[in-house]
Design an enzyme around this catalytic site. Structure first.
Site, PDB file in Angstrom:
ATOM      1  N   LYS A 117      37.655  35.507  38.433  1.00 35.78           N
ATOM      2  CA  LYS A 117      37.784  36.952  38.195  1.00 35.78           C
ATOM      3  C   LYS A 117      36.431  37.615  37.887  1.00 35.78           C
ATOM      4  O   LYS A 117      35.435  36.922  37.613  1.00 35.78           O
ATOM      5  CB  LYS A 117      38.790  37.169  37.068  1.00 35.78           C
ATOM      6  CG  LYS A 117      40.220  36.776  37.460  1.00 35.78           C
ATOM      7  CD  LYS A 117      41.189  37.098  36.327  1.00 35.78           C
ATOM      8  CE  LYS A 117      42.624  36.792  36.711  1.00 35.78           C
ATOM      9  NZ  LYS A 117      43.564  37.113  35.597  1.00 35.78           N
ATOM     10  N   TYR A 132      49.001  42.370  42.369  1.00 33.73           N
ATOM     11  CA  TYR A 132      49.690  42.301  41.074  1.00 33.73           C
ATOM     12  C   TYR A 132      50.942  43.182  41.036  1.00 33.73           C
ATOM     13  O   TYR A 132      51.380  43.581  39.945  1.00 33.73           O
ATOM     14  CB  TYR A 132      48.720  42.686  39.950  1.00 33.73           C
ATOM     15  CG  TYR A 132      47.834  41.519  39.507  1.00 33.73           C
ATOM     16  CD1 TYR A 132      48.391  40.331  39.028  1.00 33.73           C
ATOM     17  CD2 TYR A 132      46.448  41.618  39.543  1.00 33.73           C
ATOM     18  CE1 TYR A 132      47.596  39.267  38.612  1.00 33.73           C
ATOM     19  CE2 TYR A 132      45.641  40.556  39.124  1.00 33.73           C
ATOM     20  CZ  TYR A 132      46.224  39.387  38.662  1.00 33.73           C
ATOM     21  OH  TYR A 132      45.447  38.339  38.233  1.00 33.73           O
ATOM     22  N   ASN A 190      40.284  37.024  31.682  1.00 32.44           N
ATOM     23  CA  ASN A 190      40.542  35.617  31.357  1.00 32.44           C
ATOM     24  C   ASN A 190      40.039  34.641  32.427  1.00 32.44           C
ATOM     25  O   ASN A 190      40.561  33.547  32.592  1.00 32.44           O
ATOM     26  CB  ASN A 190      42.022  35.399  31.021  1.00 32.44           C
ATOM     27  CG  ASN A 190      42.937  35.764  32.173  1.00 32.44           C
ATOM     28  OD1 ASN A 190      42.477  36.086  33.268  1.00 32.44           O
ATOM     29  ND2 ASN A 190      44.234  35.692  31.948  1.00 32.44           N
ATOM     30  N   HIS A 243      42.542  33.116  38.014  1.00 30.14           N
ATOM     31  CA  HIS A 243      43.958  33.241  38.390  1.00 30.14           C
ATOM     32  C   HIS A 243      44.344  31.995  39.169  1.00 30.14           C
ATOM     33  O   HIS A 243      43.552  31.482  39.954  1.00 30.14           O
ATOM     34  CB  HIS A 243      44.173  34.471  39.287  1.00 30.14           C
ATOM     35  CG  HIS A 243      45.504  34.440  39.988  1.00 30.14           C
ATOM     36  ND1 HIS A 243      46.656  34.937  39.418  1.00 30.14           N
ATOM     37  CD2 HIS A 243      45.882  33.924  41.194  1.00 30.14           C
ATOM     38  CE1 HIS A 243      47.677  34.734  40.243  1.00 30.14           C
ATOM     39  NE2 HIS A 243      47.235  34.120  41.329  1.00 30.14           N
ATOM     40  N   GLU A 267      50.109  34.359  48.322  1.00 31.26           N
ATOM     41  CA  GLU A 267      48.770  34.726  47.848  1.00 31.26           C
ATOM     42  C   GLU A 267      47.679  34.211  48.787  1.00 31.26           C
ATOM     43  O   GLU A 267      46.713  34.918  49.062  1.00 31.26           O
ATOM     44  CB  GLU A 267      48.570  34.202  46.425  1.00 31.26           C
ATOM     45  CG  GLU A 267      49.438  34.951  45.418  1.00 31.26           C
ATOM     46  CD  GLU A 267      49.383  34.410  44.003  1.00 31.26           C
ATOM     47  OE1 GLU A 267      50.017  35.008  43.137  1.00 31.26           O
ATOM     48  OE2 GLU A 267      48.701  33.392  43.750  1.00 31.26           O
TER      49      GLU A 267
HETATM   50  O1  DGI Z   1      49.598  33.734  35.539  1.00 28.53           O
HETATM   51  P1  DGI Z   1      48.701  34.259  34.429  1.00 28.53           P
HETATM   52  O2  DGI Z   1      47.447  34.907  34.963  1.00 28.53           O
HETATM   53  O3  DGI Z   1      48.408  33.245  33.361  1.00 28.53           O
HETATM   54  O4  DGI Z   1      49.526  35.388  33.660  1.00 28.53           O
HETATM   55  P2  DGI Z   1      50.521  36.534  34.179  1.00 28.53           P
HETATM   56  O5  DGI Z   1      50.940  36.325  35.608  1.00 28.53           O
HETATM   57  O6  DGI Z   1      51.595  36.672  33.143  1.00 28.53           O
HETATM   58  O7  DGI Z   1      49.632  37.863  34.087  1.00 28.53           O
HETATM   59  C1  DGI Z   1      48.716  38.201  35.104  1.00 28.53           C
HETATM   60  C2  DGI Z   1      47.484  38.771  34.475  1.00 28.53           C
HETATM   61  O8  DGI Z   1      47.821  39.978  33.787  1.00 28.53           O
HETATM   62  C3  DGI Z   1      46.852  37.888  33.397  1.00 28.53           C
HETATM   63  O9  DGI Z   1      46.008  36.889  33.939  1.00 28.53           O
HETATM   64  C4  DGI Z   1      46.121  38.895  32.571  1.00 28.53           C
HETATM   65  C5  DGI Z   1      47.023  40.106  32.606  1.00 28.53           C
HETATM   66  N1  DGI Z   1      47.916  40.136  31.429  1.00 28.53           N
HETATM   67  C6  DGI Z   1      49.034  39.394  31.219  1.00 28.53           C
HETATM   68  N2  DGI Z   1      49.599  39.704  30.031  1.00 28.53           N
HETATM   69  C7  DGI Z   1      48.815  40.674  29.496  1.00 28.53           C
HETATM   70  C8  DGI Z   1      47.749  40.946  30.381  1.00 28.53           C
HETATM   71  N3  DGI Z   1      46.804  41.874  30.151  1.00 28.53           N
HETATM   72  C9  DGI Z   1      46.889  42.570  28.993  1.00 28.53           C
HETATM   73  N4  DGI Z   1      45.941  43.496  28.743  1.00 28.53           N
HETATM   74  N5  DGI Z   1      47.886  42.351  28.079  1.00 28.53           N
HETATM   75  C10 DGI Z   1      48.884  41.421  28.275  1.00 28.53           C
HETATM   76  O10 DGI Z   1      49.777  41.234  27.450  1.00 28.53           O
END
Ligand code: DGI
Length: 141
Positions: A11, A51, A114, A117, A128
């Site tokens: 990212k 997303y 973070n 992905h 994807e």
């Molecule tokens: O599959 P992941 O990337 O681990 O997580 P996900 O599919 O639940 O969420 C996709 C992305 O969205 C994640 O990498 C970061 C963002 N995200 C997820 N939960 C939160 C978030 N961003 C914010 N600001 N707050 C959240 O609670």
């Protein structure tokens, strides 16, 4: 064991912080093989489409802004049980909760920025990979 492919994004925060090489090395050291890789800058529609599953979530707008804030490195990874193994290597979504030795523990800056992905299942991995790569771009296809 099943040979699988999964889709990865390094990212914008990690690319900007010059952590791309270190993350690729962690992927290779974990025994995953890179079958395709390129650096791109996502457009807003591309990030919104990628997303789309999160479009009703409160963080969606910020997530899209963040994902278009700089270049990313997208790749297709292959290996035995690659999907779950890459998820384990990435660690928890929130770097503060990620286990030692994971990419997000080492390089994640926040729950949003973070570092990486990875696909969460075989169906999403297929969707994807084809969102970003044609079969001509994937080694061995
Ligand atoms: O599959 P992941 O990337 O681990 O997580 P996900 O599919 O639940 O969420 C996709 C992305 O969205 C994640 O990498 C970061 C963002 N995200 C997820 N939960 C939160 C978030 N961003 C914010 N600001 N707050 C959240 O609670």
């Amino acid at each position: 064991m099943t040979t699988e492919r999964t889709f990865s994004i390094i990212k914008p925060d990690a690319v900007a912080a010059k952590q791309t090489g270190a993350i690729i090395q962690m992927i290779l050291d974990a025994g995953l093989t890179v079958k395709a890789m390129k650096m791109i800058r996502l457009t807003r529609p591309q990030a919104e489409g990628f997303y789309a599953v999160h479009k009703e979530r409160p963080f969606f707008k910020d997530l899209v802004e963040y994902m278009i804030s700089g270049p990313v490195v997208v790749s297709c990874l292959e290996g035995d049980n690659a999907i779950i193994r890459y998820r384990e290597l990435m660690g928890a979504t929130d770097p503060a909760k990620a286990a030692e030795g994971t990419i997000r523990k080492k390089f994640g800056k926040s729950i949003e920025a973070n570092a990486c992905h990875g696909s969460d299942g075989p169906d999403t991995a297929k969707v994807e990979m084809s969102y970003f790569f044609s079969s001509l771009e994937i080694v061995g296809e």
